[in-house]
Design an enzyme around this catalytic site. Sequence first.
Site, short mmCIF file in Angstrom:
data_model
loop_
_atom_site.label_atom_id
_atom_site.label_comp_id
_atom_site.label_asym_id
_atom_site.label_seq_id
_atom_site.Cartn_x
_atom_site.Cartn_y
_atom_site.Cartn_z
N CYS A 135 0.84 -1.21 0.00
CA CYS A 135 0.00 0.00 0.00
C CYS A 135 0.87 1.25 0.00
CB CYS A 135 -0.93 -0.02 1.21
SG CYS A 135 -1.98 1.45 1.30
N CYS A 138 -0.37 4.11 2.17
CA CYS A 138 -0.14 3.91 3.60
C CYS A 138 1.32 4.17 3.96
CB CYS A 138 -0.46 2.48 4.03
SG CYS A 138 -1.94 1.79 3.32
N ASP A 139 2.23 3.64 3.17
CA ASP A 139 3.64 3.57 3.60
C ASP A 139 4.60 4.43 2.78
OD1 ASP A 139 2.91 1.72 5.56
OD2 ASP A 139 3.11 0.03 4.19
#
Length: 313
Positions: A135, A138-139
């Site tokens: 993701c 997300c990261d």
Amino acid sequence: MNEKVRCLIIGSGPAGYTAAIYASRANLSPVLYEGMEPGGQLTTTTEVENFPGYPDGITGPELMVDLKKQAERFGADIRFGAATATDLSSAPYKVTIDGEKIIEADTIIISTGATAKYLGLPDEQKYAGSGVSACATCDGFFYRKRTVAVVGGGDTACEEATYLSGLASKVYLIVRKNYLRASKIMQDRVLKNPKIEVLFEHVTLGLTGEGVVQGANLIKRMGMPDEEQVHINIDGFFLAIGHTPNSGIFKPWVETDEVGYIKTIPGTPRTNIPGIFASGDVADPHYRQAITAAGTGCQAAIEAERYLSENGL
Ligand code: NDP
């Protein structure tokens, strides 16, 4: 004897827990089964910095514990166990838990999520949370001014590579074929981006690094006479080869698209079956964010409450 409930929530990601918060506050006495991976996909991420309300960020597992506690505070009955079969042919709908117990439910909120596909390399496990991610939204932030690779040639891969190019200093896009499957506009964005280097006809063999990802071993034109070993130095390795929605046990009854995402009436969590709602990633091929999942979980609980009251249940 079968147990009868008014509102059964299946799945314990942000969608399921948010549905449980709303359904319990509406006095629906919801029962939630956590499934095989309590807390869902967020429990496999580290820091979550984009969920509103946490200015200093929060870890994925902590966020899920908070959501669970919030649902329990209003009386949601949260149980360990996974739905293994369904009979949605008529109401009350029947769901088998762990192959044994049968729950009869007036309404069901399906929040079983989706599972990111991985290549199946042992190194993906070895470096999980240490440079391997599925993701970018997300990261990606953790890779500012660093070098990353994205695997895949579809819209997700192109979108993730483009997103990461706004953060990282360089992005490799590792594509197994000699063309991108993504839509033309997404391809153009990638091919015109000076920070993205597309490695066509490359397959990943493994990752390297002391404790964290520092490189990837690839093979170019595998199996061809001009096959070539390639090594790239990278700090992050992002999988973008698709997701599998966890909709299998509902498929005989609930309509899905060709990939398996549950079809909902646009703008609502309503499925083709009255009283059955879908929220979160199991019905969302596009956004797949904790906050959007939570939003649709809220919608599903509100819909369940309206359905029960309209039907005198
Ligand atoms: P797709 O299935 O479209 O693409 C998956 C990609 O991963 C393909 O390029 C495929 O390669 C590659 N791949 C699969 N398995 C492997 C493997 N083992 N090794 C290497 N590469 C592999 O998935 P997406 O997640 O990209 O998209 C899913 C759906 O969501 C699509 O319909 C897409 O259009 C849509 N979507 C739309 C967006 C938008 O409109 N903004 C954004 C994101 C998704 P190959 O081509 O060789 O099969």
